[in-house]
Motif scaffolding. Structure first.
Motif, PDB file in Angstrom:
ATOM      1  N   LYS A   1      27.917   5.593  13.113  1.00 21.56           N
ATOM      2  CA  LYS A   1      29.363   5.726  11.888  1.00 21.56           C
ATOM      3  C   LYS A   1      30.096   6.549  11.164  1.00 21.56           C
ATOM      4  CE  LYS A   1      30.656   2.396   8.337  1.00 21.56           C
ATOM      5  NZ  LYS A   1      31.533   4.041   7.587  1.00 21.56           N
ATOM      6  N   ASP A   2      29.025   8.040  11.090  1.00 24.20           N
ATOM      7  CA  ASP A   2      28.538   9.166  11.051  1.00 24.20           C
ATOM      8  C   ASP A   2      30.482   9.729  11.376  1.00 24.20           C
ATOM      9  OD1 ASP A   2      28.111   8.671   8.305  1.00 24.20           O
ATOM     10  OD2 ASP A   2      26.258   9.982   9.122  1.00 24.20           O
TER      11      ASP A   2
ATOM     12  N   LYS B   1      22.119   6.771   2.629  1.00 24.44           N
ATOM     13  CA  LYS B   1      22.595   5.794   3.183  1.00 24.44           C
ATOM     14  C   LYS B   1      21.608   5.321   3.698  1.00 24.44           C
ATOM     15  CE  LYS B   1      26.727   8.885   4.930  1.00 24.44           C
ATOM     16  NZ  LYS B   1      27.615   9.329   5.937  1.00 24.44           N
TER      17      LYS B   1
ATOM     18  N   ASN C   1      32.148   8.492  14.419  1.00 22.76           N
ATOM     19  CA  ASN C   1      33.441   7.511  14.379  1.00 22.76           C
ATOM     20  C   ASN C   1      33.842   7.578  13.282  1.00 22.76           C
ATOM     21  OD1 ASN C   1      32.926   6.870  16.991  1.00 22.76           O
ATOM     22  ND2 ASN C   1      32.384   4.585  16.352  1.00 22.76           N
ATOM     23  N   ASP C   2      33.323   8.112  11.811  1.00 24.47           N
ATOM     24  CA  ASP C   2      34.689   7.748  10.893  1.00 24.47           C
ATOM     25  C   ASP C   2      34.761   9.679  10.725  1.00 24.47           C
ATOM     26  OD1 ASP C   2      33.780   5.572   9.907  1.00 24.47           O
ATOM     27  OD2 ASP C   2      32.680   6.392   8.249  1.00 24.47           O
ATOM     28  N   LYS C   3      34.357  10.425  11.125  1.00 21.50           N
ATOM     29  CA  LYS C   3      35.477  11.886  12.514  1.00 21.50           C
ATOM     30  C   LYS C   3      36.331  12.048  12.618  1.00 21.50           C
ATOM     31  CE  LYS C   3      31.574  13.554   8.759  1.00 21.50           C
ATOM     32  NZ  LYS C   3      30.680  14.573   8.338  1.00 21.50           N
TER      33      LYS C   3
ATOM     34  N   GLY D   1      31.369   1.408  13.668  1.00 23.80           N
ATOM     35  CA  GLY D   1      32.778   2.196  12.870  1.00 23.80           C
ATOM     36  C   GLY D   1      33.918   0.852  12.769  1.00 23.80           C
TER      37      GLY D   1
ATOM     38  N   TRP E   1      36.805   2.168  13.866  1.00 23.56           N
ATOM     39  CA  TRP E   1      37.893   2.198  14.611  1.00 23.56           C
ATOM     40  C   TRP E   1      38.571   1.544  15.664  1.00 23.56           C
ATOM     41  CZ3 TRP E   1      37.427   8.062  17.358  1.00 23.56           C
ATOM     42  CH2 TRP E   1      38.448   8.539  17.270  1.00 23.56           C
TER      43      TRP E   1
END
Length: 411
Positions: free
Chosen positions: A54-55, A295, A57-59, A14, A16
């Protein structure tokens, strides 16, 4: 002890910025087969785990903290595993450890994890916890509470339906296959079958023609195979070469779930009844699995992994989903709190609902038996959708009917 290992880079998944978070990341460590015999599987599992991170961290991360994956290449060598997990725990000081892929690489990690009383999520282990009975081990494979026998139970249920009487069994002389063959032997006796052949072969065996000819001479109703990919391919090809036609053929053949082997064997697979864990049949469309596969498949070619991603990747993702949900529910990274929560609760994942039994295995079996049908050629595109791997067992997930006997489905 780690000299010579190929060390994978620390992955911060991610985009972030860590400095902006105020809290240090939650770090999850593991060994994974990135070289050696299981490298293709290990790389596919790693990609799935990276997609999960990644999913998350994206949230916003876990408990408001970003997730980091710390991993090392175990080279598909069980002897490397204890040192990897010792380093992850003592040097890298990860918050959680999860397993690499497969029984042979889970078992040597368990003593290291047990000594420190850590939660340990196992990825596709067959009876990996049987010798240890460790209360904080949880296996993400839908095998069931009695893994040795649950693994092949569906195969024997199908045999019973057709009143078959004699069986030949062949398996690789390695831990997974020995476990699978041991369970098949128990099932055969419980179902009243006469075992006319029961042998193992060295893992490096290249020519299976003599073995298959010996089995053909006995003319068994059933051939049950417990094999790794080279054996699965070799036995399938030898069966066609010598004209072996038991009424039921298959069981525990690892490798036939992957695009490389589906396309290598093509129509030779027709009629085989084999275990699987997820296939793109309409009965198995769990929430989130299609989004994950979209994905995964978009990245698979560039990473050089299995383009389908049906067999192992969804489970590698779900393995971390279970850990994620337990951390979020307990609002803690305390090992005992998280482990107790996993033991006592049900989880919603992209492979369906998951609940563990007392021994860390699934509390009910959902090991599929699928039959390969209507495979016309060696093109991979035919395997992305339904209709080629028909679910026969369990009944709740059935998507079609068995073509019986085996010879009727052959090209």
């Amino acid at each position: 002890m780690l000299a010579g290992l190929v060390v994978a880079a620390l992955i911060v998944t991610g985009a972030w910025p860590l400095a902006a978070q105020g809290d240090k990341p939650i770090r999850i460590g593991f060994g994974m087969a990135l070289t050696g015999g299981l490298a293709a599987n290990g790389k596919a599992a790693l990609l799935a785990m990276q997609i999960w991170a990644k999913d998350v961290n994206d949230k916003g991360g876990l408990l408001g903290r970003p997730v980091e994956l710390v991993h090392y290449d175990d080279q598909t060598k069980p002897a490397n595993v204890p040192a990897i997990y010792t380093k992850l725990i003592e040097v890298d000081q990860v918050d959680f450890v999860v397993s690499g892929y497969g029984t042979n690489l889970i078992v040597p990690a368990l003593p290291v994890v047990m000594e420190r009383e850590l939660v340990f999520m196992g990825l596709f282990g067959l009876a990996a916890n049987e010798k240890f009975n460790y209360p904080y081990y949880f296996g993400i494979a839908p095998i069931g509470p009695k893994p040795r026998t649950d693994w092949s139970r569906g195969f024997f249920d199908i045999a019973k339906t057709h009143k078959l009487k004699t069986i030949a069994m062949i398996g690789a002389d390695a831990e997974f296959a020995r476990n699978a063959q041991s369970g098949a032997r128990e099932n055969a006796k419980a179902y009243g079958l006469n075992i006319v052949y029961d042998k193992t072969y060295p893992p490096g065996t290249a020519d299976f023609s003599p073995v298959v000819r010996a089995i053909k001479a006995l003319n068994p109703d059933i051939l049950c195979v417990a094999s790794y990919p080279p054996g699965s391919v070799g036995i399938t090809r030898a069966a066609h070469e010598v004209g072996l036609e038991p009424q039921l053929f298959g069981g525990g053949m690892v490798g036939l779930q992957y695009a490389a082997f589906l396309t290598k064997l093509g129509p030779m697979l027709n009629g085989i009844v084999n275990y699987d864990f997820w296939v793109p049949e309409p009965t198995l469309k769990f929430p989130g699995v299609d989004a994950f596969l979209t994905k995964y498949q978009a990245q698979a070619e560039s990473v050089g992994v299995d383009p389908l991603g049906h067999y192992l990747p969804p489970w590698a993702y779900a393995n971390l989903q279970v850990l994620q949900q337990a951390i979020e529910a307990t609002k803690s990274i305390d090992q005992k709190m998280v482990g107790d929560y996993i033991r006592n609760n049900e989880f919603d994942t992209i492979v369906g609902k998951v609940r563990f039994g007392d021994n860390g295995e699934w509390n009910t079996t959902r090991t599929l038996m699928v039959q390969y049908q209507n495979i016309a050629d060696s093109e991979v595109k035919q395997f992305f959708g339904p209709g080629k791997r028909i679910v026969l067992y369990p009944e709740d997930w059935k998507s079609g009917e068995l073509i019986f006997p085996y010879a009727e489905a052959k090209p």
